[in-house]
Scaffold this active site. Sequence first.
Site, PDB file in Angstrom:
ATOM      1  N   CYS A 108       0.826  -1.215   0.000  1.00 42.94           N
ATOM      2  CA  CYS A 108       0.000   0.000   0.000  1.00 42.94           C
ATOM      3  C   CYS A 108       0.855   1.259   0.000  1.00 42.94           C
ATOM      4  O   CYS A 108       0.508   2.263  -0.626  1.00 42.94           O
ATOM      5  CB  CYS A 108      -0.952  -0.003   1.183  1.00 42.94           C
ATOM      6  SG  CYS A 108      -0.127  -0.035   2.804  1.00 42.94           S
ATOM      7  N   HIS A 278      -1.698   1.610   7.360  1.00 45.42           N
ATOM      8  CA  HIS A 278      -2.136   1.510   5.968  1.00 45.42           C
ATOM      9  C   HIS A 278      -1.914   2.854   5.284  1.00 45.42           C
ATOM     10  O   HIS A 278      -2.039   3.915   5.906  1.00 45.42           O
ATOM     11  CB  HIS A 278      -3.614   1.124   5.929  1.00 45.42           C
ATOM     12  CG  HIS A 278      -4.119   0.753   4.572  1.00 45.42           C
ATOM     13  ND1 HIS A 278      -3.398  -0.021   3.678  1.00 45.42           N
ATOM     14  CD2 HIS A 278      -5.304   1.038   3.940  1.00 45.42           C
ATOM     15  CE1 HIS A 278      -4.114  -0.190   2.575  1.00 45.42           C
ATOM     16  NE2 HIS A 278      -5.258   0.437   2.704  1.00 45.42           N
ATOM     17  N   ASN A 298      -8.883   3.776  -1.759  1.00 44.75           N
ATOM     18  CA  ASN A 298      -8.172   2.641  -1.171  1.00 44.75           C
ATOM     19  C   ASN A 298      -7.524   1.810  -2.280  1.00 44.75           C
ATOM     20  O   ASN A 298      -7.707   2.104  -3.469  1.00 44.75           O
ATOM     21  CB  ASN A 298      -9.157   1.783  -0.356  1.00 44.75           C
ATOM     22  CG  ASN A 298      -8.454   0.927   0.689  1.00 44.75           C
ATOM     23  OD1 ASN A 298      -7.238   0.933   0.803  1.00 44.75           O
ATOM     24  ND2 ASN A 298      -9.235   0.184   1.454  1.00 44.75           N
TER      25      ASN A 298
END
Length: 332
Positions: A108, A278, A298
Site C-alpha cells: 500500500c 495503511h 483505497n
Amino acid sequence: MLKIFVSLLLSSSVFGETIDKLHPLSIEFIDAINRQQNTWKAGKNFDENTPMSEIKKLTGSLKSNFKLPIKHHKTDVEIPDSFDSAEQWPQCKDVIGTITDQSACGSCWAVAAASAMSDRRCIKSNGELKVPVSSQDLLGCCSYCGFGCKGGYPYMAWLYWKAEGIVTGGLYNTTDGCKSYSMLPCEHHTVVGPRPQCTDYDFSTPSCNKRCDNSALVYNDELTFGDGFPYTLNNAEDIQREILENGPVEATFNVYEDFLSYKSGVYSYTMGSLIGGHAVRIVGWGVENDLPYWKVANSWNYDWGEEGYFRIVRGRNEVDFESDINAGLAKI
C-alpha cells in the site's frame, strides 16, 4: 434508571458475550459496531475463518520517527466546503479515478504513493502526461524504502522519486508505460467474487529489473521524477490547501478491527484492536449531515467500500489520519 442500565449492558455485550471476546470478523461484532454509531455502515467483508495474518497483508505502512519537512500554506486561500480532484481536473479524471489493487502484498505504501504521483504529474502537465507512475518499479527497486511486500515507509517513496526516479507503468496486465504491476488482482474481502481469493497467494517482493516490459521502450527514457524536496502536512486545512493547489496526497493511518467491516458512510473508530498501518490516497472532502469527511481512494479494488473509496471523519486526526501526510511536486 433501568433503561440506562439495560442500554449500557447491551452496548458492552452481545448475547452474554463481552465485545472484547467477539471474533472481529463475526456477525456479532459487526452488529455491535452498527449499534454503537450511526455515521457509517459495517457489513460482512471477510469470512470469519480468514486468518488475521492474511488480513494484515492488506496493510503495509510502517511507522518511523523521521518526518519530512512540514509544509504550511498561506491561510488566505479559501477552502470550499466540498472538493473532488477528478471534477476539478477533468482532463485527468481517468488517472485520478483509478482504483488500484495491491493484491496479496503489503505494498500500500508504494501503490498509494505512485497513484498520487501519477495524479500530480497529470495535473501539472494539464492532462498531457497521463501514463501512470509505476508502483511496480517503486516496490521492487527502492531498497531503502522498507521491506517491499512486507511493508515500507511512505515518506521514503517520495524521497526515492526525487533522488532516483520511477519509471512509468500501469495496473496489472496493462501495457501503459514501462513496468506494469506484476501481481494479479484478487478478492481481499468478499467471500464470493469474480477474482481468486487473495488467501490463495503469497507474493514476494518483485525483483528490481531495470528494463521495460515492452522491449521497444528504454528504461531510462521512461523515468519520472519529483521536483524539489518532498514534504509532509499535519493539519486538515494545510492538507486541503495542498490538494487544491497540487492534487491528491498520500495519507497513512492506523487500521483497527472495525475498519475491516466498512461498507459505506463516514468512518470513525468504534471498537476493536489495532491491525497495522495503511497508506491511501486523499482525493477530496465534503460534509454529510454536518459531519466533515475526507474522500479516500483505497487499494483493495473497486468492489470494496464505496466503489473502492471510503470516507473518514475530517478535522480531528481520527486514527492518526491527519498526522502524517506525504507529498511532493512532479517534475515535467
